[in-house]
Design an enzyme around this catalytic site. Sequence first.
Site, PDB file in Angstrom:
ATOM      1  N   ASN A  55     -24.786   0.419 -20.782  1.00  0.00           N
ATOM      2  CA  ASN A  55     -26.016   1.199 -20.769  1.00  0.00           C
ATOM      3  C   ASN A  55     -27.125   0.460 -21.809  1.00  0.00           C
ATOM      4  O   ASN A  55     -28.297   0.772 -21.678  1.00  0.00           O
ATOM      5  CB  ASN A  55     -25.788   2.528 -21.439  1.00  0.00           C
ATOM      6  CG  ASN A  55     -25.002   2.506 -22.582  1.00  0.00           C
ATOM      7  OD1 ASN A  55     -23.954   1.947 -22.717  1.00  0.00           O
ATOM      8  ND2 ASN A  55     -25.267   3.429 -23.400  1.00  0.00           N
ATOM      9  N   GLN A  83     -24.025   3.882 -14.831  1.00  0.00           N
ATOM     10  CA  GLN A  83     -25.294   3.057 -14.792  1.00  0.00           C
ATOM     11  C   GLN A  83     -25.295   2.228 -13.852  1.00  0.00           C
ATOM     12  O   GLN A  83     -26.126   1.231 -13.427  1.00  0.00           O
ATOM     13  CB  GLN A  83     -25.399   2.252 -16.387  1.00  0.00           C
ATOM     14  CG  GLN A  83     -25.794   3.121 -17.517  1.00  0.00           C
ATOM     15  CD  GLN A  83     -27.163   3.458 -17.676  1.00  0.00           C
ATOM     16  OE1 GLN A  83     -27.939   3.249 -16.822  1.00  0.00           O
ATOM     17  NE2 GLN A  83     -27.354   4.339 -18.860  1.00  0.00           N
ATOM     18  N   SER A 103     -22.747  10.201 -12.843  1.00  0.00           N
ATOM     19  CA  SER A 103     -23.581  11.176 -13.344  1.00  0.00           C
ATOM     20  C   SER A 103     -24.788  11.100 -12.486  1.00  0.00           C
ATOM     21  O   SER A 103     -25.131  10.037 -11.999  1.00  0.00           O
ATOM     22  CB  SER A 103     -23.879  10.306 -14.776  1.00  0.00           C
ATOM     23  OG  SER A 103     -25.081  11.120 -15.235  1.00  0.00           O
ATOM     24  N   ALA A 104     -25.246  12.240 -12.414  1.00  0.00           N
ATOM     25  CA  ALA A 104     -26.342  12.436 -11.516  1.00  0.00           C
ATOM     26  C   ALA A 104     -27.607  12.360 -12.074  1.00  0.00           C
ATOM     27  O   ALA A 104     -28.541  11.624 -11.440  1.00  0.00           O
ATOM     28  CB  ALA A 104     -26.382  14.003 -11.180  1.00  0.00           C
ATOM     29  N   HIS A 105     -27.807  12.444 -13.384  1.00  0.00           N
ATOM     30  CA  HIS A 105     -29.070  12.261 -14.150  1.00  0.00           C
ATOM     31  C   HIS A 105     -29.758  10.890 -14.448  1.00  0.00           C
ATOM     32  O   HIS A 105     -30.820  10.512 -14.786  1.00  0.00           O
ATOM     33  CB  HIS A 105     -29.314  13.118 -15.438  1.00  0.00           C
ATOM     34  CG  HIS A 105     -28.689  12.648 -16.624  1.00  0.00           C
ATOM     35  ND1 HIS A 105     -29.183  11.936 -17.524  1.00  0.00           N
ATOM     36  CD2 HIS A 105     -27.378  12.374 -17.062  1.00  0.00           C
ATOM     37  CE1 HIS A 105     -28.531  11.450 -18.437  1.00  0.00           C
ATOM     38  NE2 HIS A 105     -27.222  11.812 -18.245  1.00  0.00           N
ATOM     39  N   THR A 143     -16.643  27.878 -11.891  1.00  0.00           N
ATOM     40  CA  THR A 143     -17.445  28.328 -10.969  1.00  0.00           C
ATOM     41  C   THR A 143     -18.450  26.982 -10.732  1.00  0.00           C
ATOM     42  O   THR A 143     -19.123  26.530 -11.428  1.00  0.00           O
ATOM     43  CB  THR A 143     -18.341  29.497 -10.968  1.00  0.00           C
ATOM     44  OG1 THR A 143     -17.354  30.426 -11.287  1.00  0.00           O
ATOM     45  CG2 THR A 143     -19.192  29.597 -10.009  1.00  0.00           C
ATOM     46  N   CYS A 228     -27.309   8.202 -26.687  1.00  0.00           N
ATOM     47  CA  CYS A 228     -25.935   8.799 -27.105  1.00  0.00           C
ATOM     48  C   CYS A 228     -25.200   8.688 -28.146  1.00  0.00           C
ATOM     49  O   CYS A 228     -24.283   9.368 -28.703  1.00  0.00           O
ATOM     50  CB  CYS A 228     -25.027   8.516 -25.835  1.00  0.00           C
ATOM     51  SG  CYS A 228     -25.572   8.458 -24.202  1.00  0.00           S
TER      52      CYS A 228
END
Lengths: 284, 103
Positions: A55, A83, A103-105, A143, A228
Amino acid sequence: MIEHKAVVDTCKWLEQGGVEVTWLRPDREGRIAPEVVAESLRDETAMVSLMMVNNELGCVTDIAAIGALLRQRGVLFHVDAAQAAGKLPVDVSALNVDLLSLSAHKVYGPKGVGALYVRRSPDALVEAQMHGGGHERGMRSGTLPTHQMVGMGKAFEMARESLDAEPARLEELRDMFLSGLEGLEGVHFNGSREHRVPGIVNLSFEGVEAESLMLGLRHLAVSSGSACASATVEPSFVLRGIGVSDELAHRALRFSFGRFTSAEEIEFACSQIVDVVTRLRAVR
Amino acid sequence: MKKPVYLDYAATTPVDPAVAADMMNFLTLDGVFGNPASRTHGYGWQAEAAVENARRQVAELIHADPREIVWTSGATESDNLAIKGVIGQRKRAARQKPISSRR
């Protein structure tokens, strides 16, 4: 050691509980060589965890070669592809990967949702870390936030559709960025020039502290490493890990581009960097 | 040009407008707001169908089977689940090794 904190801290936590961890050294480009993995395996090694794309540097490790040797040795292989997915082709079967983090973001989806690929095999068994209802075949209860899943799904579909065109466009922006800084002396490139994604460029500027440079570059949102690990003022452990001197590690900035970056923005960024670096060096 | 110019895509990316638009359809009373685990009515079934469609979309990007995708809160959780999950499983299996008794 150049893994992401999510892997490093998890392994350190396991070490405190008595699990033995072998830490691997990257090469000077930030990649883990397959030979290093092969030499480090012990009889009792249960799994290997590596990141596909670093990253901070954008360098790409040869996951396919490492996957082939680990499958042959019967060692489970976990890859963090946060990444990598959507930036370069990822085929879990061809790579011989057993577990793969997503990861989505990082791919134009929402924050707060990700996924773990778990290969369907009696060898790749994962003990749940979250209990309460047995969702996700018992591996992860809770959920499901439907809108988050829909967002990640759509983002990944769009990433797949643009997997041919987008990297080529980012390559052009990267070329434009690097050539825009050619007039500047004392700029060191960190990472791999050959094995890398196009969207991440890590540079050290001689004679200019990264903190001062970022303050000067107030019209640019850039990073001196990984968000991070931003709770620390230490120079990047990634840069140290690949043998960059403390001095140059303190002078490193990461520039990363993406889908909405324009050529105009790159030109503006280059002119800002040249101006601010020149000014800061002059007052030294 | 929006300033400051965003050059930190490795930290996070903006949500694509097409993604945000899709997500909006799964929140309010007008949309598919049901619990995907609800098995007794259409609200749940529709939500489950949306989740499973998304699971397929994620699987396709990495050439996996949708049944091999486990949803998490992000890559940090995925890393934790993968590493702690495998090591925990191995420890458990070692503890449960059958002990042979001689008769």
